[in-house]
Write a protein that holds these residues in place. Structure first.
Motif, mmCIF file in Angstrom:
data_model
loop_
_atom_site.group_PDB
_atom_site.id
_atom_site.type_symbol
_atom_site.label_atom_id
_atom_site.label_comp_id
_atom_site.label_asym_id
_atom_site.label_seq_id
_atom_site.Cartn_x
_atom_site.Cartn_y
_atom_site.Cartn_z
ATOM 1 N N GLN A 74 43.244 28.248 45.235
ATOM 2 C CA GLN A 74 44.057 27.868 44.077
ATOM 3 C C GLN A 74 43.197 27.919 42.822
ATOM 4 O O GLN A 74 42.090 27.386 42.779
ATOM 5 C CB GLN A 74 44.630 26.475 44.279
ATOM 6 N N GLN A 75 43.734 28.556 41.764
ATOM 7 C CA GLN A 75 42.968 28.813 40.549
ATOM 8 C C GLN A 75 43.777 28.431 39.311
ATOM 9 O O GLN A 75 45.016 28.406 39.352
ATOM 10 C CB GLN A 75 42.623 30.307 40.449
ATOM 11 N N THR B 125 36.426 30.837 45.617
ATOM 12 C CA THR B 125 36.732 29.408 45.644
ATOM 13 C C THR B 125 37.154 28.971 44.239
ATOM 14 O O THR B 125 37.078 29.762 43.292
ATOM 15 C CB THR B 125 35.505 28.606 46.124
ATOM 16 N N PRO B 126 37.612 27.723 44.051
ATOM 17 C CA PRO B 126 38.133 27.319 42.740
ATOM 18 C C PRO B 126 37.153 27.559 41.593
ATOM 19 O O PRO B 126 35.969 27.255 41.682
ATOM 20 C CB PRO B 126 38.410 25.822 42.935
ATOM 21 N N SER C 90 36.026 26.814 37.721
ATOM 22 C CA SER C 90 36.096 25.860 36.617
ATOM 23 C C SER C 90 34.922 26.140 35.695
ATOM 24 O O SER C 90 34.179 27.101 35.893
ATOM 25 C CB SER C 90 36.072 24.410 37.133
ATOM 26 N N HIS D 271 41.013 22.142 51.570
ATOM 27 C CA HIS D 271 41.337 23.427 50.939
ATOM 28 C C HIS D 271 40.251 24.461 51.230
ATOM 29 O O HIS D 271 40.554 25.643 51.446
ATOM 30 C CB HIS D 271 41.543 23.239 49.438
ATOM 31 N N HIS E 84 39.436 18.431 48.799
ATOM 32 C CA HIS E 84 38.787 19.698 48.452
ATOM 33 C C HIS E 84 38.222 20.389 49.691
ATOM 34 O O HIS E 84 38.245 21.616 49.791
ATOM 35 C CB HIS E 84 37.706 19.482 47.397
ATOM 36 N N GLY F 203 32.886 31.791 43.116
ATOM 37 C CA GLY F 203 33.657 30.625 42.707
ATOM 38 C C GLY F 203 32.737 29.646 42.005
ATOM 39 O O GLY F 203 31.533 29.892 41.865
#
Length: 504
Positions: A261-262, A226-227, A229, A325, A322, A109
């Motif tokens: 969540q992505q 994990t998210p 970015s 989550h 965050h 992530g």
């Protein structure tokens, strides 16, 4: 550092000077950072226990650890990469494939990996499993990266593990086009230490990416994402979809994928990979998630939905949505490891889950190191992390005035990072840490002036001076004004600030 008898305290000025003098062979700024600032330490109060190891008290052990650190530092650094697992695989083959001696949970992530790894470790430990955790980078001590039974390995064991594998490292170096890197050797050390312990389960965080990351010689029973970015775009890709393609490499055949969540494009890539290798997918917001959360003293109170059912009244001593989550992802990962949701449908013991989460810590992540004015450290280093931190600070503290201290790396999206904090920083003090990757303070200031305006930007090239300046600005509001300081921009900046604030 070891405690001194109460009636035999040395003069603090003399102690500080001795520490600096002992570091004369090293970079002068780093010497001051490692020694600590007398003024800042006095203001911060006594250190608190947080699982971050100090330098070894035994001078012989300290010298031996520094020798190992120097040898590792002489290799390729973590930011110089050759996209291949060939060298680490060759080394582990000679070592007898230690990574095959235990099941593992593999985490990739962009943001939240270390905090999630710590939560997974806490949950597994609470259920009486021997754990090994491998995370990076470290906040203060290199030994933090390898943990056994939820505690960093001792300096002595770190040294011993390095010396045990060093002859084999040299053999592989001689056979390969490029020598093993710093991160590859550390990864082999972690896998060897886990096998030697032995552990019941390893919790492994990737260094960067996934497919060709040195950690990716394990077949994780559970793959956690994990998210995602934008970060490390020069190496991983310029879009979430491209980055997800690289990170999806940790998803192995028949594994369970726990997906935070992505962005839609990133999620699509992950789901496609899962189908290709016949992996089971658990998605945040679908199979698990955060049902509710409320700000609480010292953290937040959560109700989580796991793969087996609901878990109410979970106290998490960490700030920000965050982290809530991250907690949901960690819980689902542990449930998946125990077979919840596939082999059987039931929740884990709620009291054990509650006690595990209540004991979680994540140093350098929204960490309070001083009061009056409050000083918070957070290792955010990219725009997505900065936005999460800005929201968490606003929610948890409600400062009347917030002064930022920012020391960033030159290879990051510094403008995007600063723009995320512009709405909440009254002033920003730009500085640098001791890393060669640190952005020049004047260059950082030029970007900051464009974002904040010249009247809100102050330049202090030394981190200790930057901390002093920020605290002084916060104190101008008065003792009971509710002003605060946030130190951010880099894990290295946060680690050195911890030392200066007396947390080393």
């Amino acid at each position: 550092m070891s405690e001194r008898p109460q009636n035999d305290d040395p003069d603090p000025n003399e102690a500080f000077d001795e520490l600096v003098e002992a570091e004369t062979d090293r970079d002068p700024d780093l010497a001051v950072i490692e020694a600590g600032s007398r003024t800042l330490r006095a203001q911060a109060g006594p250190p608190q226990g947080d699982g971050i190891p100090a330098r070894p008290a035994d001078p012989e052990v300290d010298r031996a650890l520094r020798a190992v650190e120097d040898e590792l530092a002489g290799r390729w650094g973590e930011t110089k990469l050759d996209p291949s697992v060939q060298r680490i695989a060759a080394l582990l083959d000679i070592l007898g494939e230690p990574q095959r001696a235990y099941p593992s949970i593999h985490i990739t992530g962009t943001n939240g990996k270390t905090s999630t790894a710590r939560m997974i470790e806490a949950l597994l430990s609470a259920f009486d499993l021997r754990t090994g955790r491998y995370t990076s980078p470290h906040v203060q001590s290199i030994t933090e990266r390898i943990s056994l039974d939820a505690a960093p390995i001792s300096a002595e064991r770190f040294i011993e593990t390095y010396r045990d594998i060093a002859p084999y490292v040299e053999m592989v170096d001689a056979q390969q086009e490029y020598r093993l890197s710093f991160f590859e050797v550390l990864t082999a050390m972690a896998y060897a230490a886990f096998a030697d312990s032995p552990v019941d389960v390893a919790v492994v965080e990737v260094g960067m990416g996934g497919t060709w990351d040195a950690t990716n010689v394990i077949d994780g029973d559970v793959a956690v994402v994990t998210p995602i970015s934008l970060d490390h775009t020069d190496r991983l890709g310029e879009t979430p979809e491209e980055i997800a393609g690289e990170k999806s490499g940790i998803i192995k055949k028949d594994a369970t994928v726990v997906l935070a969540q992505q962005p839609v494009d990133a999620a699509s890539v992950m789901l496609k990979r899962a189908v290709e290798v016949d992996a089971t997918v658990a998605r945040e917001g679908m199979e698990f998630g955060v049902l509710s959360r409320e700000v609480a003293v010292g953290g937040q109170m959560l109700t989580l939905r796991g793969l087996g059912g609901e878990y109410p009244e979970i106290f998490l001593p960490l700030y920000g949505a965050h982290q809530a989550h991250n907690a949901a992802v960690a819980l689902a990962a542990v449930e998946a490891f125990f077979g919840v949701g596939s082999d059987h449908a039931r929740t884990l013991d709620i009291d054990t889950v509650r006690s595990a989460f209540a004991a979680v810590s994540s140093p350098g992540r929204m960490e309070v190191v001083r009061r009056s004015p409050t000083v918070v450290l957070d290792a955010a280093h990219n725009p997505a992390g900065a936005r999460a931190t800005a929201e968490a600070v606003t929610e948890a503290f409600g400062f009347s005035r917030l002064v930022g201290v920012v020391g960033a790396s030159g290879d990051k999206d510094v403008r995007g990072f600063l723009e995320a904090f512009e709405p909440i920083f009254a002033e920003v003090v730009v500085t640098r840490n001791s890393s060669h990757r640190a952005m020049d303070p004047d260059e950082l200031a030029a970007v900051a002036v464009e974002v904040f305006g010249a009247e809100r930007v102050q330049v202090e090239p030394r981190l200790d001076d930057a901390l002093e300046a920020a605290i002084t600005l916060a104190e101008e509001e008065g003792e009971f004004s509710g002003a605060g300081v946030l130190v951010t921009g880099s894990v290295i900046t946060v680690g050195e600030a911890r030392l200066l604030m007396g947390r080393g």
